[in-house]
Design an enzyme around this catalytic site. Structure first.
Site, PDB file in Angstrom:
ATOM      1  N   SER A  36       0.840  -1.189   0.000  1.00 56.46           N
ATOM      2  CA  SER A  36       0.000   0.000   0.000  1.00 56.46           C
ATOM      3  C   SER A  36       0.878   1.241   0.000  1.00 56.46           C
ATOM      4  CB  SER A  36      -0.894   0.012   1.239  1.00 56.46           C
ATOM      5  OG  SER A  36      -1.513   1.276   1.402  1.00 56.46           O
ATOM      6  N   THR A  68       3.405  -0.281   8.987  1.00 61.65           N
ATOM      7  CA  THR A  68       3.040  -1.653   9.352  1.00 61.65           C
ATOM      8  C   THR A  68       3.968  -2.206  10.429  1.00 61.65           C
ATOM      9  OG1 THR A  68       2.095  -2.048   7.168  1.00 61.65           O
ATOM     10  CG2 THR A  68       2.755  -3.988   8.424  1.00 61.65           C
ATOM     11  N   ARG A 120      13.762  10.664   3.159  1.00 60.97           N
ATOM     12  CA  ARG A 120      12.584  11.225   2.478  1.00 60.97           C
ATOM     13  C   ARG A 120      11.541  11.669   3.497  1.00 60.97           C
ATOM     14  NH1 ARG A 120      10.267   6.619  -0.455  1.00 60.97           N
ATOM     15  NH2 ARG A 120       8.551   8.005  -0.953  1.00 60.97           N
ATOM     16  N   SER A 142      11.234   2.927  -4.435  1.00 56.47           N
ATOM     17  CA  SER A 142      11.282   2.481  -3.040  1.00 56.47           C
ATOM     18  C   SER A 142      10.445   1.224  -2.838  1.00 56.47           C
ATOM     19  CB  SER A 142      10.774   3.599  -2.123  1.00 56.47           C
ATOM     20  OG  SER A 142      10.724   3.170  -0.780  1.00 56.47           O
ATOM     21  N   LYS A 150      12.169  -3.013  -2.658  1.00 58.24           N
ATOM     22  CA  LYS A 150      11.915  -3.934  -1.545  1.00 58.24           C
ATOM     23  C   LYS A 150      11.152  -5.161  -2.018  1.00 58.24           C
ATOM     24  CE  LYS A 150       9.885  -0.868   1.224  1.00 58.24           C
ATOM     25  NZ  LYS A 150      10.165   0.512   0.849  1.00 58.24           N
TER      26      LYS A 150
END
Length: 437
Positions: A84, A121, A169, A184, A188
């Site tokens: 998300s 998260t 950032r 980004s 990952k």
């Protein structure tokens, strides 16, 4: 050797970065030849000048290859994930990962910390006593194989270039850049060795992308770059013009997650997002052939308790308690002050300034204003009423969890200021906007 200032100057002037210069920047992120000020300058140059698609692909691959890249030959099923772009009250990853694992796919989820006004998260999971968001890679892989899912934070060895850039950032006003977000996320995700990926791109006043044009651009950017890198990816644009679910904070969102999985509370908009993303993941993973089949599997995973059981096993496997589903507050701290937020006007809740609510939580130290800060997992809001609810003066519109009375009073006023109350009922807003392949 390419000097950091020369690489920065190239992008500052709006020129296209060569692969050598992109690699030089990524190497500098890892080995420290770019100091924090230079990293911030480079992030701002990219924010202001943008990147062409070939630059983003090269940047993503360079960051992905800055550390370990996982593979899963030991698994007997598809490896899938969801990401998300972040919002307020977005606890979808927890229930979604458990549901998809209960349906037969494997979900190795590498998650982030809070970014700007959005919750993280990993931070939410750390509300739980003993939970380890940074196991070894070997342990991470073992838990994914044994349980079907593991949700962890970035380790030092997975996309370490992004880990450093991500934190800078957050405190330099460069969060909303589409090239930086794309690289980004995908550095990952691609390093996790996925067979497919589903993106939840949030759009609205509580999202990084505040309008449909920007959200669509980001969704398309992620889909193009990921597909170009060989990972089939679909993006779903969902609404973030109000808090998702009934809670926003760290521990309070974990509590809502428990209630969702055990069937005690499933807020309709939150449930719609979970089902839409799970459907996409199951179809992309070839666990289900049609939407109807996918939804049947999702409903069974929830109604049978299989998703709740898998989530419980994951929590215990990563150091948390074995009884989180039965007694969540036994392993989480509660706020010292819990007070109702009371409406000062009657009418309909017609709008919610969602970002302001997220920033109120940050102000209570439930998020970060500087890299590396400790956060207070106990603070936040719950019992949040959705847009469209009719209220009377004196009704409870939310409940605040705070560290002291002064903090509670300030945050209560901020919450009320973030609400718009009108005499007419607002038009219903969809929670699922569109799907981009």
């Amino acid at each position: 050797m390419l000097l950091p200032q020369e690489i920065i100057r190239t992008k500052r002037d709006g020129l296209i970065l060569s692969e050598d210069k992109i690699q030089g920047f990524v190497d500098g992120l890892v080995n420290g030849t770019f100091n924090d000020a230079q990293v911030g300058s480079m992030a701002m140059a990219i924010f202001q000048q943008g990147m062409e698609i070939e630059e983003v692909v090269a940047f993503t691959k360079a960051m992905m290859n800055s550390g370990d890249v996982l593979s899963w030959p030991e698994l007997d099923g598809p490896v899938v994930d969801k990401h998300s772009t972040g919002g307020v009250g977005d606890k979808v990853s927890f229930m979604l990962a458990a549901i998809v694992a209960a349906c037969g796919a494997y979900v190795p989820m590498i998650s982030g910390r809070g970014l700007g006004h959005t919750g993280g998260t990993s931070d939410k999971l750390e509300s739980i006593a003993g939970f380890n968001v940074q196991p070894s890679i070997a342990e991470f892989k073992r838990i994914v194989k044994d349980v079907g899912v593991a949700i962890i934070s970035q380790t030092d060895n997975l996309a370490p270039a992004d880990k450093r850039l991500y934190s800078i950032r957050d405190v330099t006003g460069t969060v909303e850049s589409i090239p930086l977000i794309t690289a980004s996320i995908l550095s990952k995700k691609l390093s996790a060795g996925l067979d497919s990926l589903v993106m939840d791109v949030k759009m609205g006043n509580g999202a990084m992308m505040s309008d449909m044009t920007k959200a669509t651009q980001l969704a398309q950017s992620i889909v193009n770059v990921a597909n170009g890198a060989g990972v089939p990816t679909q993006a779903i644009i969902t609404d973030m013009n109000q808090v998702l679910g009934t809670s926003a904070g760290n521990a309070v969102e974990m509590y809502e997650t428990v209630k969702y999985l055990n069937g005690k509370q499933r807020e309709p908009r939150l449930h719609a997002v979970v089902v839409a993303l799970a459907t996409s993941m199951l179809i992309s993973a070839k666990v289900a052939a049609t939407e109807e089949e996918a939804k049947t599997k999702i409903n069974h995973a929830l109604s049978s308790g299989a998703a709740a059981e898998i989530f419980s096993k994951m929590i215990a496997a990563l150091g948390g308690p074995s009884n989180l589903m039965e007694a969540p507050w036994e392993s989480m701290n509660k706020a010292k002050v819990i007070k109702d937020v009371v409406a000062t006007h009657s009418g309909y809740i017609s709008a919610m300034q969602t970002r302001d609510i997220g920033m109120s939580i940050v102000g209570m130290k439930g998020g970060r204003t500087a890299n590396g800060q400790m956060i207070d997992h106990t603070v936040g809001f719950d019992r949040i009423l959705p847009v469209g609810t009719v209220i009377n003066r004196g009704d409870v519109v939310a409940r605040i969890h705070a560290a002291d009375d002064d903090q509670a009073a300030k945050a209560s006023q901020e919450y009320l200021t973030a609400l718009s109350i009108s005499e007419t009922k607002p038009e219903a807003v969809p929670v699922i906007y569109k799907i981009i392949d």
